[in-house]
Design a protein around this motif. Sequence first.
Motif, PDB file in Angstrom:
ATOM      1  N   GLN A 199       1.323   5.588   0.174  1.00  0.00           N
ATOM      2  CA  GLN A 199       0.813   7.358   0.317  1.00  0.00           C
ATOM      3  C   GLN A 199       1.658   7.892  -0.401  1.00  0.00           C
ATOM      4  O   GLN A 199       3.011   8.407  -0.027  1.00  0.00           O
ATOM      5  CB  GLN A 199       0.353   7.115   1.449  1.00  0.00           C
ATOM      6  N   LEU A 209      -4.531   6.830   1.226  1.00  0.00           N
ATOM      7  CA  LEU A 209      -3.900   5.063   0.987  1.00  0.00           C
ATOM      8  C   LEU A 209      -4.490   4.438  -0.760  1.00  0.00           C
ATOM      9  O   LEU A 209      -5.528   5.116  -0.751  1.00  0.00           O
ATOM     10  CB  LEU A 209      -4.208   4.201   2.205  1.00  0.00           C
ATOM     11  N   TRP A 267       1.733  -3.528   9.882  1.00  0.00           N
ATOM     12  CA  TRP A 267       2.089  -2.833   8.721  1.00  0.00           C
ATOM     13  C   TRP A 267       3.120  -1.962   9.435  1.00  0.00           C
ATOM     14  O   TRP A 267       4.215  -2.186  10.500  1.00  0.00           O
ATOM     15  CB  TRP A 267       1.101  -1.404   8.545  1.00  0.00           C
ATOM     16  N   GLY A 268       4.065  -2.560   8.551  1.00  0.00           N
ATOM     17  CA  GLY A 268       5.995  -2.114   8.775  1.00  0.00           C
ATOM     18  C   GLY A 268       5.662  -0.087   8.733  1.00  0.00           C
ATOM     19  O   GLY A 268       4.900   0.428   8.538  1.00  0.00           O
ATOM     20  N   GLN A 269       6.736   0.078   8.745  1.00  0.00           N
ATOM     21  CA  GLN A 269       7.773   1.670   9.221  1.00  0.00           C
ATOM     22  C   GLN A 269       7.252   2.256   7.297  1.00  0.00           C
ATOM     23  O   GLN A 269       7.486   3.281   7.515  1.00  0.00           O
ATOM     24  CB  GLN A 269       8.968   1.544   9.802  1.00  0.00           C
ATOM     25  N   GLY A 270       7.670   2.262   6.688  1.00  0.00           N
ATOM     26  CA  GLY A 270       7.549   2.136   5.711  1.00  0.00           C
ATOM     27  C   GLY A 270       8.770   2.151   4.867  1.00  0.00           C
ATOM     28  O   GLY A 270       9.229   2.948   5.223  1.00  0.00           O
ATOM     29  N   ILE A 315       1.238  -1.010  -0.556  1.00  0.00           N
ATOM     30  CA  ILE A 315      -0.109  -0.326   0.331  1.00  0.00           C
ATOM     31  C   ILE A 315       0.737   0.885   0.081  1.00  0.00           C
ATOM     32  O   ILE A 315       1.998   1.405   0.509  1.00  0.00           O
ATOM     33  CB  ILE A 315      -0.625  -0.344   1.412  1.00  0.00           C
ATOM     34  N   TYR A 322       4.002   1.111   1.825  1.00  0.00           N
ATOM     35  CA  TYR A 322       4.219  -0.010   3.305  1.00  0.00           C
ATOM     36  C   TYR A 322       4.035  -1.254   2.861  1.00  0.00           C
ATOM     37  O   TYR A 322       2.805  -1.760   1.674  1.00  0.00           O
ATOM     38  CB  TYR A 322       3.264   0.660   3.638  1.00  0.00           C
TER      39      TYR A 322
END
Lengths: 122, 106
Positions: A39, A45, A112-115, A37, A95
């Motif tokens: 952003q 999102l 979720w990961g931290q991105g 995903i 993410y």
Amino acid sequence: QVQLVESGGGLVKPGGSLRLSCAASGFSFSDFYLIWIRQAPGKGLEWVSYIYGSDTTINYAESVKGRFTVSRDNAKTSLYLQMNSLRAEDTAMYYCARPRCTGSYSCGFENWGQGTMVTVSS
Amino acid sequence: SFELIQPPSVSVSPGQTATLNCSGNKLGEKYVCWYQHKSGQSPVLVIYQDSKRPFGIPERFSGSNSGNTATLTISGTQSLDDGDYYCQVWDSSTVLFGGGTKLTVL
């Protein structure tokens, strides 16, 4: 506990390529489908791609179809996103996420990961 | 194609109830999830399957879904509830997010 750690983001020129990775731990990796995903700056999102645990089912958003390829290595408990022919509009925080439960589409994405930030600019 | 519509912004005073809507054609026939997203952080799942709260989400968060509208209700809103909220569904093997609502607690 469940952990997802993305890496591989950076600055790339239009038309270039990047490969994102998401290292997972703390759960039975092959049991879960995983999802990318993103952003974009100032935007909402947006789903990018998902892949089932067995690799049998993969899908992409229309905006990335034909340019991005999702894959996973269950032995390495890692998820990947190969991004080719990058465009300025691909600039975003990416993410990886895991659903709350297996076997259902209704559980939502709880982990979720931290991105990792991807910037496409000349 | 299916669309989820959210108002861009909602304001609420501390201690009051915030009501965030998400609309879509026959949305009540789908399961809706809600995410809270604060700047610089990863999104947090606050509601799944229309009205269920994941472990650790305060009871002041509740959800409903009927007809064409899903609603996230935050009772006794606190300043830490400030942020962007997104509804999400699955449709035709794709994942859809609403455009998001910025909740301001002031």
